[in-house]
Design a protein around this motif. Structure first.
Motif, short mmCIF file in Angstrom:
data_model
loop_
_atom_site.label_atom_id
_atom_site.label_comp_id
_atom_site.label_asym_id
_atom_site.label_seq_id
_atom_site.Cartn_x
_atom_site.Cartn_y
_atom_site.Cartn_z
N ASN A 132 63.79 77.53 49.40
CA ASN A 132 65.10 77.41 50.05
C ASN A 132 64.96 77.32 51.56
O ASN A 132 65.69 76.55 52.22
CB ASN A 132 65.98 78.60 49.67
N LEU A 133 64.05 78.09 52.12
CA LEU A 133 63.82 78.01 53.57
C LEU A 133 63.37 76.61 53.97
O LEU A 133 63.84 76.05 54.97
CB LEU A 133 62.76 79.04 53.99
N ARG A 191 65.42 74.17 56.51
CA ARG A 191 64.77 73.61 57.70
C ARG A 191 64.85 72.09 57.71
O ARG A 191 65.02 71.47 58.76
CB ARG A 191 63.33 74.10 57.78
N ARG A 192 64.74 71.48 56.53
CA ARG A 192 64.89 70.02 56.46
C ARG A 192 66.32 69.61 56.82
O ARG A 192 66.53 68.60 57.50
CB ARG A 192 64.52 69.51 55.06
N ARG A 193 67.30 70.38 56.34
CA ARG A 193 68.70 70.08 56.70
C ARG A 193 68.91 70.18 58.21
O ARG A 193 69.59 69.32 58.81
CB ARG A 193 69.65 71.04 55.99
N GLU A 222 66.32 67.45 69.35
CA GLU A 222 65.05 67.90 68.82
C GLU A 222 65.30 69.00 67.79
O GLU A 222 66.05 69.94 68.07
CB GLU A 222 64.15 68.44 69.93
N PRO A 223 64.69 68.92 66.61
CA PRO A 223 64.91 69.98 65.60
C PRO A 223 64.60 71.37 66.11
O PRO A 223 65.30 72.34 65.74
CB PRO A 223 63.98 69.56 64.46
N ILE A 274 72.29 81.36 58.46
CA ILE A 274 72.26 80.87 57.07
C ILE A 274 71.85 82.00 56.13
O ILE A 274 70.78 82.60 56.29
CB ILE A 274 71.27 79.70 56.92
N GLY A 275 72.71 82.27 55.14
CA GLY A 275 72.41 83.29 54.15
C GLY A 275 72.31 82.75 52.75
O GLY A 275 71.24 82.73 52.14
N THR A 276 73.42 82.27 52.21
CA THR A 276 73.47 81.83 50.82
C THR A 276 72.45 80.76 50.51
O THR A 276 71.80 80.78 49.46
CB THR A 276 74.89 81.32 50.49
N ALA A 277 72.29 79.79 51.40
CA ALA A 277 71.37 78.68 51.14
C ALA A 277 69.91 79.14 51.12
O ALA A 277 69.04 78.42 50.62
CB ALA A 277 71.56 77.57 52.18
N ILE A 278 69.64 80.33 51.64
CA ILE A 278 68.27 80.87 51.62
C ILE A 278 68.10 81.87 50.48
O ILE A 278 67.17 81.78 49.69
CB ILE A 278 67.93 81.55 52.97
#
Length: 236
Positions: free
Chosen positions: A7-8, A12-14, A25-26, A224-228
């Protein structure tokens, strides 16, 4: 690879894709993993995958988790960075000042002064974001936008705090254009405060459902919580 690690990577890709879409820059967008309601094992799993910054809303849960996580990680592991992102009661400021690296949810001068007075001697300044109720919701914490500049002036003079920027939790919506308008309001408010001569470098905005809109409007920290960690069970 564990689910949290997977998930992390996906988050990070998102972030990278959202940044690149607006020619940013990311690495200009930091990821704060919101670990509230998840146990120390989840934090340790994320730390093992390279995540070092964690956000917590509930003080006692956070303090217990900090102590427990220490015993789960090897001594050689880099120090974790803890961010308090929840509402702050006056009688809870001392442990926040003593144990956290960042506070994102300052919305009153009284709270800021207590944090400054209670920051331990020898500790680095506590990094501070001012929480703005950007959607003007009656149920949300945070100050009205018009109070941000006076509070920023006051906080910037306190000796043990370092004013970094603004934080907001806009009203949830699936309308991307509306998401961007709310985030743009926070960015424009920070620009106005900076124009008034008060340095700021941080916009703490964007969560699992709207991080792309936040990044497009200048977020430097996304929470970010749920997505991780997955869906929260508040009944626990």
């Amino acid at each position: 690879m564990s689910p949290v690690s997977q998930n992390l990577q996906a988050v990070r890709r998102r972030i990278a894709a959202a940044a690149e879409a607006v020619s940013r820059e990311p690495h200009s967008v930091a990821l704060l993993a919101v670990s509230k309601t998840f146990g120390p094992e989840a934090v340790a799993e994320a730390a093992a995958a390279g995540q070092l910054a964690f956000g917590e809303n509930y003080l006692q849960e956070a303090l217990d988790k900090m102590d427990a996580v220490t015993s789960l990680l090897p001594a050689s592991r880099p120090k974790l960075e803890w961010h308090f992102i929840g509402p702050i009661q006056s009688n809870k400021t001392r442990p926040i000042a003593e144990r956290f690296d960042w506070v994102h949810s300052v919305d009153r001068e009284k709270i800021a002064r207590r944090l400054s007075e209670q920051r331990p001697q020898g500790a680095p300044p506590l990094d501070i974001c001012l929480q703005v109720n950007i959607s003007e919701e009656a149920s949300k914490s945070g100050m009205p936008a018009e109070e941000a500049l006076p509070l920023a002036r006051a906080v910037s003079t306190l000796p043990n705090l370092r004013l970094r920027g603004l934080m907001a939790i806009p009203e949830p919506t699936d309308d991307v254009a509306r998401q961007r308008r709310e985030f743009a309001r926070l960015r424009e408010l920070m620009e106005a405060i900076r124009h008034a001569g008060i340095p700021m470098d941080t916009l703490s905005m964007g969560m699992s459902a709207d991080l792309e809109a936040a990044v497009a409007e200048g977020a430097t920290i996304v929470r970010i919580g749920t997505a991780i960690f997955g869906k929260r069970d508040y009944a626990k």
